[in-house]
Design a protein around this motif. Structure first.
Motif, short mmCIF file in Angstrom:
data_model
loop_
_atom_site.label_atom_id
_atom_site.label_comp_id
_atom_site.label_asym_id
_atom_site.label_seq_id
_atom_site.Cartn_x
_atom_site.Cartn_y
_atom_site.Cartn_z
N TRP A 83 0.83 -1.19 0.00
CA TRP A 83 0.00 0.00 0.00
C TRP A 83 0.87 1.25 0.00
O TRP A 83 2.09 1.18 0.19
CB TRP A 83 -0.98 0.00 1.18
CG TRP A 83 -0.33 0.16 2.53
CD1 TRP A 83 0.39 -0.76 3.22
CD2 TRP A 83 -0.35 1.34 3.36
NE1 TRP A 83 0.82 -0.25 4.42
CE2 TRP A 83 0.38 1.04 4.53
CE3 TRP A 83 -0.93 2.60 3.23
CZ2 TRP A 83 0.54 1.96 5.56
CZ3 TRP A 83 -0.76 3.53 4.25
CH2 TRP A 83 -0.04 3.21 5.40
N THR A 127 -4.53 7.38 -0.57
CA THR A 127 -3.98 6.13 -0.04
C THR A 127 -4.55 4.98 -0.84
O THR A 127 -5.70 5.05 -1.28
CB THR A 127 -4.29 5.96 1.46
OG1 THR A 127 -3.65 4.78 1.96
CG2 THR A 127 -5.77 5.87 1.71
N LEU A 129 -3.90 0.59 -2.52
CA LEU A 129 -3.29 -0.73 -2.56
C LEU A 129 -2.49 -0.89 -3.84
O LEU A 129 -2.81 -0.31 -4.87
CB LEU A 129 -4.36 -1.80 -2.47
CG LEU A 129 -5.27 -1.75 -1.24
CD1 LEU A 129 -6.41 -2.75 -1.39
CD2 LEU A 129 -4.47 -2.02 0.03
N GLN A 130 -1.44 -1.72 -3.77
CA GLN A 130 -0.60 -1.92 -4.94
C GLN A 130 -0.02 -3.33 -4.94
O GLN A 130 0.01 -4.03 -3.92
CB GLN A 130 0.54 -0.91 -4.96
CG GLN A 130 1.52 -1.07 -3.81
CD GLN A 130 2.56 0.02 -3.80
OE1 GLN A 130 2.26 1.18 -4.04
NE2 GLN A 130 3.79 -0.34 -3.50
N ARG A 141 -0.96 -0.13 -9.17
CA ARG A 141 -1.68 0.57 -8.10
C ARG A 141 -3.16 0.49 -8.43
O ARG A 141 -3.76 1.43 -8.96
CB ARG A 141 -1.18 2.00 -8.00
CG ARG A 141 0.30 2.06 -7.61
CD ARG A 141 0.93 3.41 -7.87
NE ARG A 141 2.37 3.36 -7.58
CZ ARG A 141 3.26 4.23 -8.02
NH1 ARG A 141 2.87 5.23 -8.81
NH2 ARG A 141 4.54 4.11 -7.72
N THR A 144 -6.88 3.20 -5.52
CA THR A 144 -6.42 4.30 -4.68
C THR A 144 -7.58 5.23 -4.38
O THR A 144 -8.34 5.61 -5.27
CB THR A 144 -5.29 5.10 -5.38
OG1 THR A 144 -4.19 4.22 -5.64
CG2 THR A 144 -4.81 6.24 -4.50
#
Length: 269
Positions: A83, A127, A129-130, A141, A144
């Motif tokens: 993240w 912010t 997740l990736q 990514r 987001t």
């Protein structure tokens, strides 16, 4: 430069610009969801601070106002294994201009032409997740959560307030909003050159809107019929290029206004 941006935007969104209503929005609409550079998941240093400058242009509904301004941006991002989190601040200054619609039989349906200053400050936060590919050259990514809050001032913001409180021409719609919160989700892919990891490319797509923004408008009789049931949902598309700490970002958006922006930046690790 402004005429080139406006002309290109008009071609891209030709069908959407067929409205007769003049829509008077904050100048920053369409350019407030800018790109924040981030380190990749495999970088040895995963904190990135970036300073940048932008030239932005936007147009509202035809025959509506057009906007031109410069922006200064500073952001910081932290990338973790699965993240990331980013935040930043920006300021802008420029002008809003409106050319009186001379193609109508009844000019009292519109406002007279003007050119007024526009300026403001804003905050960004995201912010998401990736996932890093097996060969460690690509970051996905994939989800987001992004937000931007802007505060607008200047002669144009005061002018919108005056128009909002006065009797409106039939084909005019105006908001008196000076504080905007835009939020939504984005997805992005970034990859680096195999032989030179300091050369990187990224594409990003954001989809979101400004809550309750459509309800903030006062409209003339004919503009009300045209805008009824509309919302502020839109999209932003970015191409980002990074080479040895220097970066270039090109952005285009249909986010209430039709906008384009070019940004040059430098990142510190």
């Amino acid at each position: 430069m402004k005429s080139k941006i406006t002309a290109l935007t008009s071609l891209i969104f030709l069908a959407a610009l067929s409205s007769c209503t003049s829509l008077f929005t904050p100048a920053i609409m369409g350019n407030n969801m800018g790109y924040i550079p981030k380190a990749m998941g495999t970088d040895s240093v995963r904190t990135l601070t970036t300073v940048s400058a932008s030239y932005a242009g936007a147009v509202s509904r035809n025959p509506g106002p057009s906007f031109e301004f410069g922006m200064a941006n500073i952001s910081r991002s932290n990338t973790f294994k699965v993240w990331n989190i980013s935040y930043g601040i920006y300021g802008y200054a420029g002008n809003a201009s409106y050319r009186e619609n001379n193609n109508t039989d009844d000019l009292k349906d519109y406002l007279p032409g003007f050119k007024k200053s526009a300026a403001g400050l804003g905050l960004r936060f995201s912010t998401g997740l990736q996932h890093t590919s097996a060969n460690q050259n690509t970051d996905f990514r994939y989800l987001t959560f992004e937000n931007a809050i802007s505060f607008e001032g200047g002669d144009y913001a005061r002018f919108r307030q005056e128009v909002y409180n006065a009797p409106l021409p039939d084909y005019v719609a105006v908001t008196n909003r000076k504080v905007l919160w835009t939020t939504g989700l984005s997805t992005e892919i970034m990859w680096r050159a195999r032989r030179n990891h300091d050369i990187r490319h990224a594409f990003r797509l954001f989809i979101g809107g400004t809550p309750n923004f459509a309800d903030s408008f006062r409209s003339g009789v004919k503009a009300y019929d045209e805008l009824r049931g509309k919302n502020s949902m839109g999209w932003v598309f970015n191409y980002f290029f990074y080479i040895h700490r220097f970066s270039l970002s090109y952005e285009m958006a249909d986010n209430v206004n039709y906008a384009q922006k070019i940004t040059l930046g430098y990142s510190f690790r």
